[in-house]
Write a protein that holds these residues in place. Structure first.
Motif, short mmCIF file in Angstrom:
data_model
loop_
_atom_site.label_atom_id
_atom_site.label_comp_id
_atom_site.label_asym_id
_atom_site.label_seq_id
_atom_site.Cartn_x
_atom_site.Cartn_y
_atom_site.Cartn_z
N THR B 28 0.83 -1.22 0.00
CA THR B 28 0.00 0.00 0.00
C THR B 28 0.86 1.26 0.00
OG1 THR B 28 -0.12 0.06 2.40
CG2 THR B 28 -1.93 -1.05 1.27
N MET B 29 2.13 1.13 0.37
CA MET B 29 2.99 2.31 0.47
C MET B 29 3.85 2.51 -0.79
SD MET B 29 2.41 4.00 3.33
CE MET B 29 0.71 3.75 2.91
N CYS B 30 3.54 1.76 -1.87
CA CYS B 30 4.30 1.88 -3.12
C CYS B 30 4.34 3.33 -3.62
CB CYS B 30 3.69 1.02 -4.22
SG CYS B 30 4.23 -0.69 -4.16
N ASP B 31 3.20 4.01 -3.56
CA ASP B 31 3.20 5.36 -4.14
C ASP B 31 3.83 6.40 -3.22
OD1 ASP B 31 1.06 5.01 -2.55
OD2 ASP B 31 -0.47 5.68 -3.96
N ARG B 32 4.22 6.03 -2.02
CA ARG B 32 5.03 6.94 -1.20
C ARG B 32 6.52 6.77 -1.51
NH1 ARG B 32 2.80 9.84 2.94
NH2 ARG B 32 4.91 10.32 3.59
N GLY B 33 6.87 5.66 -2.17
CA GLY B 33 8.29 5.43 -2.43
C GLY B 33 8.50 4.33 -3.45
N PRO B 34 8.43 4.66 -4.73
CA PRO B 34 8.53 3.63 -5.77
C PRO B 34 9.95 3.27 -6.19
CG PRO B 34 8.00 5.75 -6.76
CD PRO B 34 8.14 5.99 -5.29
N ASP B 35 10.97 3.93 -5.59
CA ASP B 35 12.34 3.75 -6.09
C ASP B 35 13.00 2.46 -5.62
OD1 ASP B 35 12.12 6.18 -7.33
OD2 ASP B 35 13.06 7.30 -5.70
N SER B 36 12.82 2.17 -4.34
CA SER B 36 13.44 0.95 -3.80
C SER B 36 12.69 0.57 -2.54
CB SER B 36 14.92 1.19 -3.47
OG SER B 36 15.04 2.16 -2.45
N MET B 119 17.70 -11.28 13.24
CA MET B 119 17.38 -10.35 12.15
C MET B 119 17.85 -10.86 10.79
SD MET B 119 18.53 -6.37 11.66
CE MET B 119 20.22 -6.74 11.18
N GLU B 120 16.98 -10.73 9.79
CA GLU B 120 17.36 -10.93 8.39
C GLU B 120 17.01 -9.63 7.67
OE1 GLU B 120 15.48 -14.43 6.84
OE2 GLU B 120 15.93 -15.57 8.65
N LEU B 121 17.89 -9.18 6.77
CA LEU B 121 17.71 -7.85 6.19
C LEU B 121 17.78 -7.91 4.66
CD1 LEU B 121 19.48 -4.81 7.82
CD2 LEU B 121 19.11 -4.90 5.38
N TYR B 122 16.72 -7.48 4.00
CA TYR B 122 16.64 -7.56 2.54
C TYR B 122 16.33 -6.19 1.96
CZ TYR B 122 15.86 -12.49 3.73
OH TYR B 122 15.96 -13.76 4.23
N ASP B 129 6.29 -3.54 -4.16
CA ASP B 129 5.55 -4.81 -4.23
C ASP B 129 6.35 -5.86 -5.00
OD1 ASP B 129 5.16 -3.34 -6.52
OD2 ASP B 129 2.97 -3.34 -6.42
N ALA B 130 7.11 -5.40 -6.02
CA ALA B 130 7.93 -6.34 -6.79
C ALA B 130 9.11 -6.84 -5.93
CB ALA B 130 8.44 -5.67 -8.05
N VAL B 131 9.67 -5.93 -5.13
CA VAL B 131 10.80 -6.30 -4.26
C VAL B 131 10.34 -7.35 -3.24
CG1 VAL B 131 12.39 -5.45 -2.48
CG2 VAL B 131 12.04 -4.12 -4.57
N LYS B 133 7.91 -9.41 -3.53
CA LYS B 133 7.63 -10.67 -4.23
C LYS B 133 8.94 -11.41 -4.53
CE LYS B 133 4.32 -12.18 -7.62
NZ LYS B 133 3.51 -11.84 -8.75
N ARG B 134 9.94 -10.63 -4.94
CA ARG B 134 11.22 -11.22 -5.31
C ARG B 134 11.84 -11.98 -4.13
NH1 ARG B 134 16.33 -8.04 -7.94
NH2 ARG B 134 17.19 -9.86 -8.97
N PHE B 135 11.71 -11.39 -2.95
CA PHE B 135 12.29 -12.04 -1.77
C PHE B 135 11.30 -12.99 -1.09
CE2 PHE B 135 14.88 -7.97 -1.61
CZ PHE B 135 16.04 -8.57 -2.08
N ASP B 136 10.08 -13.05 -1.62
CA ASP B 136 9.03 -13.92 -1.07
C ASP B 136 8.72 -13.58 0.40
OD1 ASP B 136 7.11 -15.84 -1.29
OD2 ASP B 136 8.43 -17.51 -0.76
N LEU B 137 8.63 -12.28 0.65
CA LEU B 137 8.29 -11.80 2.00
C LEU B 137 7.00 -12.45 2.51
CD1 LEU B 137 8.38 -9.87 4.46
CD2 LEU B 137 7.42 -8.08 3.02
N ALA B 138 6.03 -12.65 1.62
CA ALA B 138 4.71 -13.14 2.05
C ALA B 138 4.78 -14.49 2.76
CB ALA B 138 3.79 -13.22 0.85
N HIS B 139 5.85 -15.25 2.53
CA HIS B 139 5.95 -16.56 3.18
C HIS B 139 6.94 -16.59 4.34
CE1 HIS B 139 3.97 -17.65 -0.65
NE2 HIS B 139 3.25 -18.39 0.19
#
Lengths: 229, 299
Positions: B28-36, B119-122, B129-131, B133-139
């Motif tokens: 939901t915060m993509c449009d506050r910061g789309p760069d990274s 701690m794990e840091l990505y 949202d793509a980032v 997904k790439r790291f599979d945060l959802a799981h």
């Protein structure tokens, strides 16, 4: 009585429909469900209609309002009723920063607390906050009234012009050129009427309020005031 | 503008869902910061083992082969979990220094970007949202996590400039705002022996906290001191092994909303980020006060 579910209807379509309402519209009441913090809900209305929002609204809710009554059954994000021209906006919960910013007219009532910069640069809006307001409220306020039934945070009324401030609780500190002024019976009458309009008539003792306004020393450049500019 | 989200679970039953809840909040915060975007997640762990988060320049990096080299160097097994360009190596705490030497000595361009018990840091450039997904945060599972979406203002859009920044073992920092005295402060901290990778202002804030803590301050004390030493706009959220903390600058220039229920404490730059959380309609929702240090911790 149209019910607008913002999970179904796009906010842009809803606002566009509100903007299309003219005088004498037959649809005068809209209930909004699932606002989920979306920004600019019911912004830019110019019609005597009522919009009731069930839930929490995001930024700039009811901004630029003219004539309409907007009720938020929840809390509101930054800049609720910013630049309001007329009509009324009521927030049943809390309001975030800059509530009623630059408002020219109308009445904003906040049942909970308002965050910092409430009524910043007000230009005629009347704001009644049942709870407390945060720091730098009424900053550079030019005209209008801010009534606070609770406390005010740091630097109240900093660089204020001619807005009237009434606070019932404690004031943490006054901003540059904001001073306490005597409260006359005439002020109390106006305050009583405003509270009545806000639906809080008779709830509080008017003699408990203190009045603040401009010391009028910052209007023109003066070398001795350099530190305060 | 940038976006921050954080979630600290009080109800252990929700721990398997931490990643999926965070992924939605971050989205939901993509449009506050789309760069990274980036996130730190606090999963399982124990004192006998350290988790090193490694970051490679490309996803083709053979982390398994690198792990074999590290195993040979430390003479102990290394558990590897790979997520795209990142991998978490879990190894005996006593062998950490040797393992770091082996990783640095392998000259495969892999950097250790975070270390700690849990701690794990990505982090990565790209839409948040793509980032995620790439790291599979959802799981991913854990007790708490903080995440950031960046709209770059003070330095280039690079992975090094993405948040979170590690401030020490199991500690990291995310920031919304911009510091105006970071160049002067960076020079002062460099004279005290700190090393900086980027021109980024937040890295200086992270370095500042690290330095304060190395001088004996607690994280809370270090944050308190930052109110006098850091000039500019900031909402900071810091992650620690057991919880997270929040600090806003004295004029609260940058937004912050918090929600608390019996199950969790949540942070969002905007309420929108919290709107999808379970039980949010009954949650206590409020804005943290300016210049006030907040902490939530598991004891």
């Amino acid at each position: 009585m149209p019910v607008v579910d913002l999970e179904v209807t796009s906010l842009r379509d809803f606002n566009q429909m509100l903007h299309g309402l003219g005088d004498g519209t037959n649809e005068t009441y809209f209930r909004v469900i699932n606002p989920r913090g979306r920004h600019a809900i019911a912004a830019g209305i110019d019609a005597a209609v009522t919009v009731e929002i069930d839930g929490n609204a995001g930024y700039y809710c009811a901004g630029m309002n003219k004539q309409a009554t907007v009720i938020i059954n929840g809390s509101a994000g930054v800049g609720v009723a910013e630049n309001m021209m007329s009509g009324s906006v009521r927030v049943k919960g809390d309001a975030s920063a800059s509530a009623g910013a630059a408002g020219c007219g109308g009445l904003l009532v906040i049942d909970g607390n308002a965050s910092g910069r409430c009524g910043i640069s007000a230009r005629g809006i009347e704001i009644v906050v049942k709870g407390s307001v945060g720091h730098m409220s009424a900053f550079m306020a030019q005209a209008g009234t801010l009534v606070v039934l609770g406390d005010a945070g740091e630097a109240l009324g900093d660089s204020i012009y001619e807005a009237r401030l009434f606070v019932r609780g404690e004031v943490k500190s006054l901003g540059s050129d904001c001073i306490e002024k005597p409260i006359s019976d005439g002020h109390k009458d106006k305050l009583g009427k405003l509270l009545e309009e806000a639906g809080m008539g008779g709830e509080v003792d008017l003699s408990e309020f203190r009045r603040f306004g401009s010391g009028r020393t910052l209007y023109h450049f003066h070398m001795d005031n350099l530190g305060a500019y | 503008m940038c976006g921050i989200v954080g979630l600290f679970l009080k109800n252990k039953a929700l721990e398997p869902e931490l990643g999926s809840l965070m992924a939605k909040m971050l989205g939901t915060m993509c449009d506050r910061g789309p760069d990274s975007a980036g996130f730190a997640i606090y999963g399982s762990g124990n004192r006998e083992h350290v988790k090193l988060t490694l970051r490679a320049a490309s996803a083709d990096t053979d982390f398994a082969a690198l792990a074999k080299k590290v195993e040979a160097a430390i003479g102990a097994p290394v558990t590897v979990e790979t997520h795209a360009t990142h991998a978490v190596f879990k190894l005996p705490t006593a062998s950490e220094d040797k393992a770091r030497q082996a990783i640095e000595g392998s000259s495969c361009g892999v950097k250790v970007v975070g270390a700690g018990t849990r701690m794990e840091l990505y982090k990565e450039v790209g839409r948040p949202d793509a980032v995620a997904k790439r790291f599979d945060l959802a799981h991913m599972a854990g007790s708490h996590a903080i995440a950031h979406t960046r709209m770059a203002t003070e330095s280039a859009v690079t992975t090094d400039g993405a948040h979170p920044f590690s401030t020490g073992r199991d500690q990291c920092l995310v920031h919304n705002g911009s510091l105006s005295n970071h160049n002067g402060l960076r020079r002062q901290l460099e004279r005290k022996g700190l090393h900086f990778e980027t021109e980024n202002d937040t890295e200086v804030a992270a370095g500042y906290l690290t330095w304060r803590m190395s001088e004996g301050a607690s994280l809370g004390e270090a944050l308190q001191k930052s109110l006098t030493d850091l000039d500019g706009f900031y909402t900071f959220v810091v992650g620690t092994e057991n919880g997270f903390g929040v600090l806003r600058d004295p004029i609260a220039c940058k937004p912050a909303v918090m929600a608390e229920t019996d199950d969790y404490v949540a942070f969002g730059s905007e309420y929108r980020a919290l709107a999808g959380l379970p039980g949010i309609d009954k949650a206590k929702v409020w804005e943290p006060e300016p210049a006030t240090v907040y902490f939530w911790e598991h004891h």
